[in-house]
Scaffold this active site. Structure first.
Site, mmCIF file in Angstrom:
data_model
loop_
_atom_site.group_PDB
_atom_site.id
_atom_site.type_symbol
_atom_site.label_atom_id
_atom_site.label_comp_id
_atom_site.label_asym_id
_atom_site.label_seq_id
_atom_site.Cartn_x
_atom_site.Cartn_y
_atom_site.Cartn_z
ATOM 1 N N GLU A 192 0.703 -1.099 -0.122
ATOM 2 C CA GLU A 192 0.050 0.158 0.068
ATOM 3 C C GLU A 192 0.961 1.316 -0.118
ATOM 4 O O GLU A 192 0.483 2.479 -0.546
ATOM 5 C CB GLU A 192 -0.831 0.027 1.194
ATOM 6 C CG GLU A 192 -0.357 -0.299 2.581
ATOM 7 C CD GLU A 192 -0.188 -1.755 2.995
ATOM 8 O OE1 GLU A 192 -0.051 -2.523 2.272
ATOM 9 O OE2 GLU A 192 -0.285 -2.028 4.340
ATOM 10 N N GLY A 196 7.373 -10.136 3.232
ATOM 11 C CA GLY A 196 6.947 -9.273 3.988
ATOM 12 C C GLY A 196 7.449 -9.771 5.568
ATOM 13 O O GLY A 196 8.325 -10.271 5.673
ATOM 14 N N GLY A 208 3.199 -13.355 7.580
ATOM 15 C CA GLY A 208 3.564 -14.728 7.112
ATOM 16 C C GLY A 208 2.801 -15.815 7.758
ATOM 17 O O GLY A 208 2.490 -16.753 7.227
ATOM 18 N N CYS A 264 15.647 -7.011 3.985
ATOM 19 C CA CYS A 264 15.430 -8.330 4.462
ATOM 20 C C CYS A 264 16.371 -9.156 5.107
ATOM 21 O O CYS A 264 16.581 -9.702 6.076
ATOM 22 C CB CYS A 264 14.359 -9.140 3.744
ATOM 23 S SG CYS A 264 15.070 -9.648 2.073
ATOM 24 N N GLU A 315 13.219 -8.007 14.149
ATOM 25 C CA GLU A 315 13.563 -7.225 13.029
ATOM 26 C C GLU A 315 13.174 -5.746 13.048
ATOM 27 O O GLU A 315 11.965 -5.538 13.221
ATOM 28 C CB GLU A 315 12.928 -7.830 11.715
ATOM 29 C CG GLU A 315 13.255 -7.430 10.459
ATOM 30 C CD GLU A 315 12.782 -7.874 9.059
ATOM 31 O OE1 GLU A 315 11.458 -8.046 9.309
ATOM 32 O OE2 GLU A 315 13.530 -8.287 8.444
HETATM 33 P P1 NAI Z 1 3.499 -6.537 6.091
HETATM 34 O O1 NAI Z 1 4.019 -8.115 6.234
HETATM 35 O O2 NAI Z 1 2.142 -6.256 6.884
HETATM 36 O O3 NAI Z 1 3.184 -6.026 4.759
HETATM 37 C C1 NAI Z 1 3.868 -6.726 3.472
HETATM 38 C C2 NAI Z 1 2.686 -6.867 2.453
HETATM 39 O O4 NAI Z 1 1.542 -7.899 2.806
HETATM 40 C C3 NAI Z 1 1.916 -5.749 2.156
HETATM 41 O O5 NAI Z 1 1.541 -5.878 0.529
HETATM 42 C C4 NAI Z 1 0.671 -5.757 2.865
HETATM 43 O O6 NAI Z 1 -0.425 -5.031 2.170
HETATM 44 C C5 NAI Z 1 0.325 -7.331 2.656
HETATM 45 N N1 NAI Z 1 -0.264 -7.786 3.890
HETATM 46 C C6 NAI Z 1 -0.539 -7.116 5.325
HETATM 47 N N2 NAI Z 1 -1.389 -8.039 5.980
HETATM 48 C C7 NAI Z 1 -1.821 -9.078 5.140
HETATM 49 C C8 NAI Z 1 -2.757 -9.999 5.281
HETATM 50 N N3 NAI Z 1 -3.149 -10.497 6.392
HETATM 51 N N4 NAI Z 1 -2.861 -10.958 4.390
HETATM 52 C C9 NAI Z 1 -2.363 -10.714 3.125
HETATM 53 N N5 NAI Z 1 -1.384 -9.811 2.804
HETATM 54 C C10 NAI Z 1 -1.051 -8.726 3.702
HETATM 55 O O7 NAI Z 1 4.733 -5.436 6.554
HETATM 56 P P2 NAI Z 1 4.673 -3.918 7.090
HETATM 57 O O8 NAI Z 1 3.385 -3.917 7.964
HETATM 58 O O9 NAI Z 1 4.650 -3.042 6.060
HETATM 59 O O10 NAI Z 1 5.833 -3.565 7.899
HETATM 60 C C11 NAI Z 1 6.162 -4.354 9.106
HETATM 61 C C12 NAI Z 1 7.517 -5.108 9.240
HETATM 62 O O11 NAI Z 1 7.645 -6.395 8.564
HETATM 63 C C13 NAI Z 1 8.658 -4.191 8.965
HETATM 64 O O12 NAI Z 1 9.247 -3.432 9.843
HETATM 65 C C14 NAI Z 1 9.896 -5.517 8.576
HETATM 66 O O13 NAI Z 1 10.223 -5.748 9.751
HETATM 67 C C15 NAI Z 1 8.987 -6.364 7.993
HETATM 68 N N6 NAI Z 1 9.088 -6.754 6.527
HETATM 69 C C16 NAI Z 1 9.776 -7.478 5.995
HETATM 70 C C17 NAI Z 1 9.927 -7.538 4.767
HETATM 71 C C18 NAI Z 1 10.739 -8.277 3.973
HETATM 72 O O14 NAI Z 1 11.483 -8.079 3.134
HETATM 73 N N7 NAI Z 1 10.948 -9.632 4.397
HETATM 74 C C19 NAI Z 1 9.546 -6.517 3.712
HETATM 75 C C20 NAI Z 1 8.547 -5.582 4.311
HETATM 76 C C21 NAI Z 1 8.366 -5.582 5.809
#
Ligand code: NAI
Ligand code: MG
Length: 485
Positions: free
Chosen positions: A176, A225, A230, A281, A381
């Site tokens: 988003e 994410g 996850g 990540c 993280e």
């Molecule tokens: P998030 O995991 O909530 O968002 C990542 C994606 O998942 C976005 O497209 C979001 O709209 C989607 N999403 C969120 N809730 C969902 C659900 N219930 N079902 C399906 N899709 C969903 O990450 P957020 O809140 O933006 O960031 C929080 C923390 O996550 C960060 O501080 C970081 O630690 C971690 N993160 C890790 C990433 C990586 O590369 N492994 C990338 C982004 C965040």
């Protein structure tokens, strides 16, 4: 300000109901675009379009055709690179030079899978009968893809390219915070030869993603994410037993032995966790330093960290832009406060202020030292420019600390002793391990985590495999009856 639409079945469309949300420039805090907020009904429309495209001919597209489409997407990316890199920086905050690297990698990713399309094939198996036994590789069908905000277009490419290569159709949801570069690039899908509905782009928040994961006609979900989301995705996908691949970040150790090249070590530790504002990540957020060089390396890192130039990502001199959002800034500031109670601050520790910084989401590059591996800043993280420095005595202790984490995405080890390096490599519980470097990765090589950092692998042939299923075919060559009854 641009108001965007989403791409469903090859048509640009609004959300139903017609809701939109704001997209920001994190360097200024200003709204730069409005984007549709897809409802579950919109997600259903997109999945139906993807299914119709798959059944309506895409499943029969030849590997050569799919490969050529991928090569055209790569060329288009190169042609549009300056404009899209600027947009990527404006929306995500990252330095323009990094956006240019990212989008070059996007083009390379499409090229790699363009070449791979014609090299994926099944196998003929030597079974003990008068028969031909085949293992055919077939596309899984419709994939749902959920993208994070730290590498918006690159993470999209890591999912789009292997899925197109494998012959799937897909519904992709950018984060988003950062949907703009993908929406702009999607304008070129049709002219690059992608049939309508093969790639659908829906925009929205968590619930939009959740609708995609829960959908009964999605065969596979690929997610990058947070670990928290996850887990939710794996649970939700269980209801329909769809295939899942997850990339969930980490708390990666960057290990420095006393015999490492000193200048390279100092640079590598900073690069490992401050690149892309630490929103990586595989960030080397735990820096483990052997005691004989502990103090000297810490001092040298602090001296260099003070010179990191913060500013708008559009300025070519900028080495660190703003973090992606107000929420992410608040999260980092919270961990900086937590860290002050758990360890000592060597540099940074708060919001970055000054000329050109006050309106944006800038945080100071921060180094905590004498961190205990049980501290929250060593376990959770943070996803920002925050380094936790931990001392160690010997190889055994380094390994113990390095592996003492629920995560297992990446790790790095620095030393001039190749024997020691490789002993450590073999014992590290991580899906990606660097020796005397940290962060570079190539589309040819597998990307993914051990332990709670994920499930499955992206990139290389492994990435395409995630979008395929195997069909066993047994062709009997005996013309006589089986002779059982
Ligand atoms: P998030 O995991 O909530 O968002 C990542 C994606 O998942 C976005 O497209 C979001 O709209 C989607 N999403 C969120 N809730 C969902 C659900 N219930 N079902 C399906 N899709 C969903 O990450 P957020 O809140 O933006 O960031 C929080 C923390 O996550 C960060 O501080 C970081 O630690 C971690 N993160 C890790 C990433 C990586 O590369 N492994 C990338 C982004 C965040
Ligand atoms: Mg979230």
């Amino acid at each position: 300000m641009t108001t965007y639409e989403m791409l469903i079945g090859g048509e640009w469309t609004k959300a139903s109901p017609r809701k939109t949300f704001d997209v920001f420039d994190p360097a200024t805090g200003k709204v730069i675009a409005k984007v549709p907020e897809a409802s579950p009904a919109d997600v259903d429309r997109a999945v139906k379009a993807a299914r119709a495209a798959f059944d309506g001919g895409w499943r029969d597209a030849t590997a050569q055709e799919r490969g050529r489409i991928l090569f055209r997407l790569a060329q288009k990316m190169r042609d549009e690179l300056p404009r899209l890199a600027e947009l990527e920086t404006r929306n995500s905050g990252k330095p323009i030079v990094e956006s240019e690297y990212d989008l070059t990698d996007v083009a390379t990713c499409f090229e790699y899978y363009g070449g791979l399309a014609t090299k994926l094939h099944g196998e003929v198996l030597p079974v003990p009968d008068n028969a031909v036994s085949l293992a055919l590789r077939e596309p899984l069908g419709v994939a749902g893809q959920i993208i994070p905000w730290n590498y918006p277009l690159l993470m999209a490419a890591w999912k789009l390219a292997p899925a197109i290569c494998a012959g799937c159709s897909m519904v992709i949801k950018p984060a988003e915070q950062t949907p703009l570069s993908l929406l702009e690039f999607a304008r070129f899908f049709e002219e690059c030869g992608l049939p309508k509905g093969v790639v659908n782009v829906v925009t929205g928040f968590g619930p939009t993603g959740a609708a995609l994961v829960a959908h009964g006609d999605v065969d596979k979900v690929a997610f990058t994410g947070s670990m928290e989301v996850g887990k939710i995705i794996m649970k939700s996908a269980a209801a329909t037993l769809k295939k899942v691949s997850l990339e969930l970040g980490g708390k990666s150790p960057n290990i420095f032995f006393a015999d490492a090249d000193f200048e390279a070590a100092v640079d590598g530790a900073l690069f490992g966790v401050f690149i892309n504002q630490g929103e990586v990540c595989s960030a080397g957020s735990r820096v483990l330093i052997q005691r004989p060089i502990y103090k000297k390396m810490l001092d040298a890192m602090v001296e260099k960290a003070r010179t990191i130039k913060l500013g708008s990502g559009l300025d070519r001199e900028t080495k660190m832009g703003p973090v992606v959002s107000k929420e992410q800034m608040a999260r980092i500031l919270k961990y900086q406060r937590i860290g002050k109670g758990e360890a000592k601050v060597a540099v940074g520790g708060g919001r970055a202020t000054g000329k050109g910084l006050d309106k944006g989401y800038f945080v100071q590059p921060t180094i905590f030292y004498d961190v205990n591996n049980s501290a929250r800043i060593a376990r959770e993280e943070i996803f920002g420019p925050v380094m936790s420095v931990i001392p160690f005595d010997d190889e055994a202790e380094a390994l113990k600390i390095a592996n003492d984490t629920p995560y297992g995405l990446a790790a790095a080890v620095w030393s001039r002793d190749i024997f020691k390096c490789f002993r450590v490599v073999k014992r590290l519980q991580a899906g990606i391990v660097w020796v005397n470097h940290m962060q570079p990765t190539y589309v040819e090589a597998p990307w993914g985590g051990y332990k709670m950092s994920g499930v499955g692998r992206e990139l290389g042939p492994w990435g395409a495999e995630e979008y395929m299923q195997i069909k066993q075919v047994h062709i009997n060559l005996n013309e006589s009856p089986i002779g059982w009854y």
